[in-house]
Motif scaffolding. Structure first.
Motif, PDB file in Angstrom:
ATOM      1  N   ARG B 153       0.870  -1.397   0.033  1.00  0.00           N
ATOM      2  CA  ARG B 153      -0.241  -0.034   0.028  1.00  0.00           C
ATOM      3  C   ARG B 153       0.997   1.156   0.070  1.00  0.00           C
ATOM      4  O   ARG B 153       0.650   2.090  -0.737  1.00  0.00           O
ATOM      5  N   ARG B 156       2.408   1.854  -3.490  1.00  0.00           N
ATOM      6  CA  ARG B 156       1.529   2.538  -4.255  1.00  0.00           C
ATOM      7  C   ARG B 156       1.206   3.968  -4.121  1.00  0.00           C
ATOM      8  O   ARG B 156       1.354   4.817  -5.121  1.00  0.00           O
ATOM      9  N   VAL B 157       1.105   4.260  -2.848  1.00  0.00           N
ATOM     10  CA  VAL B 157       0.643   5.733  -2.477  1.00  0.00           C
ATOM     11  C   VAL B 157       1.787   6.641  -2.683  1.00  0.00           C
ATOM     12  O   VAL B 157       1.669   7.636  -3.293  1.00  0.00           O
ATOM     13  N   THR B 159       4.392   6.289  -5.295  1.00  0.00           N
ATOM     14  CA  THR B 159       4.236   6.536  -6.459  1.00  0.00           C
ATOM     15  C   THR B 159       3.226   7.662  -6.863  1.00  0.00           C
ATOM     16  O   THR B 159       3.567   8.590  -7.634  1.00  0.00           O
ATOM     17  N   GLN B 160       2.034   7.583  -6.261  1.00  0.00           N
ATOM     18  CA  GLN B 160       1.001   8.813  -6.653  1.00  0.00           C
ATOM     19  C   GLN B 160       1.297   9.934  -6.007  1.00  0.00           C
ATOM     20  O   GLN B 160       1.321  10.895  -6.833  1.00  0.00           O
ATOM     21  N   HIS B 163       4.161  11.574  -8.040  1.00  0.00           N
ATOM     22  CA  HIS B 163       3.580  12.195  -9.464  1.00  0.00           C
ATOM     23  C   HIS B 163       2.850  13.359  -9.061  1.00  0.00           C
ATOM     24  O   HIS B 163       3.067  14.340  -9.763  1.00  0.00           O
ATOM     25  N   PHE B 164       2.134  13.335  -8.046  1.00  0.00           N
ATOM     26  CA  PHE B 164       1.455  14.640  -7.542  1.00  0.00           C
ATOM     27  C   PHE B 164       2.399  15.876  -7.326  1.00  0.00           C
ATOM     28  O   PHE B 164       2.154  16.942  -7.720  1.00  0.00           O
ATOM     29  N   GLN B 167       3.506  17.130 -10.539  1.00  0.00           N
ATOM     30  CA  GLN B 167       2.520  17.995 -11.270  1.00  0.00           C
ATOM     31  C   GLN B 167       2.340  19.133 -10.755  1.00  0.00           C
ATOM     32  O   GLN B 167       1.556  19.964 -11.088  1.00  0.00           O
ATOM     33  N   GLU B 177      -5.773  18.372  -1.701  1.00  0.00           N
ATOM     34  CA  GLU B 177      -5.240  17.098  -2.336  1.00  0.00           C
ATOM     35  C   GLU B 177      -3.880  16.799  -1.658  1.00  0.00           C
ATOM     36  O   GLU B 177      -3.395  15.539  -1.464  1.00  0.00           O
ATOM     37  N   VAL B 180      -4.359  14.896   1.583  1.00  0.00           N
ATOM     38  CA  VAL B 180      -4.887  13.818   1.143  1.00  0.00           C
ATOM     39  C   VAL B 180      -3.700  12.660   1.005  1.00  0.00           C
ATOM     40  O   VAL B 180      -3.526  11.686   1.558  1.00  0.00           O
ATOM     41  N   TRP B 181      -2.839  13.113   0.098  1.00  0.00           N
ATOM     42  CA  TRP B 181      -1.608  12.166  -0.271  1.00  0.00           C
ATOM     43  C   TRP B 181      -0.572  11.934   0.957  1.00  0.00           C
ATOM     44  O   TRP B 181      -0.191  10.925   1.231  1.00  0.00           O
ATOM     45  N   ASN B 183      -1.722  12.181   3.993  1.00  0.00           N
ATOM     46  CA  ASN B 183      -2.326  11.236   5.134  1.00  0.00           C
ATOM     47  C   ASN B 183      -2.361   9.905   4.610  1.00  0.00           C
ATOM     48  O   ASN B 183      -2.040   8.946   5.353  1.00  0.00           O
ATOM     49  N   GLN B 184      -2.707   9.667   3.362  1.00  0.00           N
ATOM     50  CA  GLN B 184      -2.708   8.278   2.808  1.00  0.00           C
ATOM     51  C   GLN B 184      -1.317   7.639   3.020  1.00  0.00           C
ATOM     52  O   GLN B 184      -1.271   6.189   3.051  1.00  0.00           O
TER      53      GLN B 184
END
Lengths: 199, 366
Positions: B153, B156-157, B159-160, B163-164, B167, B177, B180-181, B183-184
């Motif tokens: 998990r 995966r987070v 990597t996201q 990318h965030f 960007q 947002e 969120v990333w 916290n996740q």
């Protein structure tokens, strides 16, 4: 290599999700062998669906063209103050089969995923916030997938809706009718963590 | 725990191999290139579902082939179990336990535990922080299935989130947002740090006592995590909630630097974990001999840890240890290994009397 029209059909079918080259070939050959009428009907059904189905202007679920609202939003017996948020229209279809939800849907059109270049502006989140405000929504049910992206999207919406309405989420755990000893560990972990008092 | 049967149809250089392993130890003898290490790698495939050497699955397919297929049977003292790992480029990886297909490869992990030691570990593990983290992650994953879930998990987070961050310059920044990333990421991240600290606190005393047996000097070996000494006891480790708060502070500490870098600067994926000798960094100041002793002590500590956590002794896989070790250390290792159900050793030639006679000799001749 077969005749070009056959190759074209196989290539087109292989683009569909979950269909590999071999399956595409089998489907294409089946279509060729079936009566001309049947094949015609299939082509007609695809064209008809493509042309006559659009999105509901309120919840973005699928609806017949010409109808501004989908059958759920049009139904006077559905509670407009309860919104179940899903990623895709297929999720709404699945929930509809349960026949339990008396509220309405909101189809986001995906989940947050910077990896795929999808940010909040690419999802129908502002539209959801607007609906909650306008329709005095009592409850928003987050029915997202249990993926990292689904969780992130749910948390994001939860943050944006803070203080505006009650936000709930679906429970995660054992599928009905399944054997405990066949469940995978992730499912068991969630089932244990989300256990409820016996009633 | 002990492995009784291994079948390769094929795997790396073996077209077809059937191996029956008796109780106690086994010694696999063969010239270089015969595939001794490949057998140990195949056994650890049954334990981890992937290559212990960090090789891609594709690399384990024989040159002229299109798949590999490993089957094994082990005895956990109560029952016999079977596992199978199959891979082909076309079908991907498929894993079976006791004949039933598993949905995820990770479900195989922690069923059959192994501890693997290879000569290259001395250079690799002691030099690179990422390799040491990998060592630790493989170990804890074998002890707790939830650890592997958290790692997946987290990956995966991460990597996201990276990318965030990349960007951020290109699109409208959304503070919600960003939160969120973070916290996740903090959720599995804190759980990973907590598990690592728990494991290390538990492993450290065994490492220290084993090291004093291997070493000729009087220095004391220890472990540090994130450049700090370990808490003295498990009770002294911060709670997962506290670790989550700490991690979130790190994630919010340097937004500009992170945005410029385009990736997440702090977290379990970058935490340092290493060894000490009398409190100084062993990787920096230790001699070759001291480093070998540390690694061997670590392997024994791993074995004890897995035994305590899973209730079963792991199978020890020692690849070509005698070429790397002097006689004193090799004998010390064999003595410690005697306490385990099964040890599988490899050597380029028969080491004669150095290895006890109850070790089953397996010669690879062709």
């Amino acid at each position: 290599m077969g005749p070009q029209p056959l190759e074209d059909l196989v290539t087109a079918l292989a683009r569909l999700p979950g269909i590999g080259r071999k399956t595409a070939q089998r489907l294409a050959l089946y279509v060729l062998k079936s009566p001309a009428q049947e094949a015609q009907a299939l082509a007609e059904a695809i064209r008809g669906a493509r042309e006559n189905i659009g999105n509901c202007t309120r919840c973005f679920n699928l609806t017949e063209r010409g109808q501004e609202l989908c059958h759920v939003c049009r139904d006077p017996n559905r509670d407009q103050a309860v919104i179940c948020v899903v990623e895709e229209a297929s999720d709404a279809l699945a929930l509809e089969r349960s026949d339990l939800l008396r509220g309405t849907y909101h189809v986001l059109g995906g989940a947050l995923s910077p990896l795929d270049g999808i940010g909040p502006a690419d999802l129908r989140i502002d539209e959801l916030i607007e609906r909650v405000r306008r329709d005095a929504v009592r409850e928003v049910i987050l029915a997202h997938n249990a993926s990292a992206e689904g969780e992130a999207t749910a948390e994001y919406i939860h943050q944006r809706l803070a203080g505006q309405t009650t936000v709930t989420r679906l429970a995660r755990g054992l599928p009905a009718g399944s054997d405990l000893d066949l469940a995978d560990r992730t499912t068991l972990t969630h089932a244990l963590q989300g256990r409820t008092t016996f009633q | 725990m002990r492995i009784c049967q291994l079948q390769l149809r094929p795997f790396r250089n073996f077209d077809h191999l059937d191996l029956d392993l008796g109780a106690g130890g086994a010694l696999i003898i063969g010239d270089n290139g015969r595939g001794k290490s490949n057998i140990l790698e195949a056994i650890s495939y049954l334990s981890l579902g992937k290559s212990i050497r960090g090789a891609r699955d594709q690399q384990a397919i024989p040159h002229n082939g299109t798949w590999f297929d490993i089957r094994g049977m082990w005895d956990d003292g109560k029952r016999q179990h079977q596992a199978r790992v199959f891979y082909s480029a076309e079908e991907g990886k498929r894993v079976f336990l006791d004949g039933a297909p598993l949905q995820r490869v990770s479900e195989l992990v922690s069923q059959f535990n192994t501890v693997h030691f290879a000569p290259e570990d001395v250079a690799l593990v002691l030099q690179f922080s990422a390799q040491r983290r990998r060592l630790l992650d493989i170990l804890i994953s074998q002890a707790y299935s939830t650890y592997l879930q958290n790692l997946q998990r987290y990956g995966r987070v991460l990597t996201q989130r990276n990318h965030f961050l990349r960007q951020l310059g290109q699109r409208r920044a959304d503070a919600a947002e960003a939160d969120v990333w973070a916290n996740q990421l903090a959720e599995p991240g804190a759980a990973i740090r907590r598990s690592r600290l728990e494991a290390l606190v538990e492993l450290a005393p065994t490492l220290t006592s084993c090291y004093s047996g291997f070493s000729t000097g009087r220095e004391q070996a220890g472990i540090r995590y994130q450049d700090a000494e370990l808490p003295a006891t498990v009770a002294a480790i911060p709670s997962t909630d506290e670790l989550r708060t700490i991690f979130l502070q790190q994630l919010h500490a340097e937004p500009v630097k992170e945005q410029r870098a385009g990736y997440t600067l702090a977290g379990p994926h970058r935490d340092s974990f290493g060894f000490t000798l009398d409190g100084e960094s062993a990787e920096t100041y230790g001699s070759q001999g001291q480093l070998k002793s540390i690694l061997l002590s670590w392997k024994m500590a791993e074995s004890r840890y897995l035994e305590t956590r899973s209730g079963h002794q792991p199978v020890l896989l020692f690849d070509d240890v005698f070429s790397e070790l002097d006689e004193m250390r090799a004998q010390q290792l064999l003595t410690l290994a005697e306490e385990f159900d099964q040890v599988i050793l490899t050597a380029p030639r028969n080491p004669g009397d150095d290895i006890p006679s109850h070790y089953q000799r397996i010669e690879l001749t062709h």
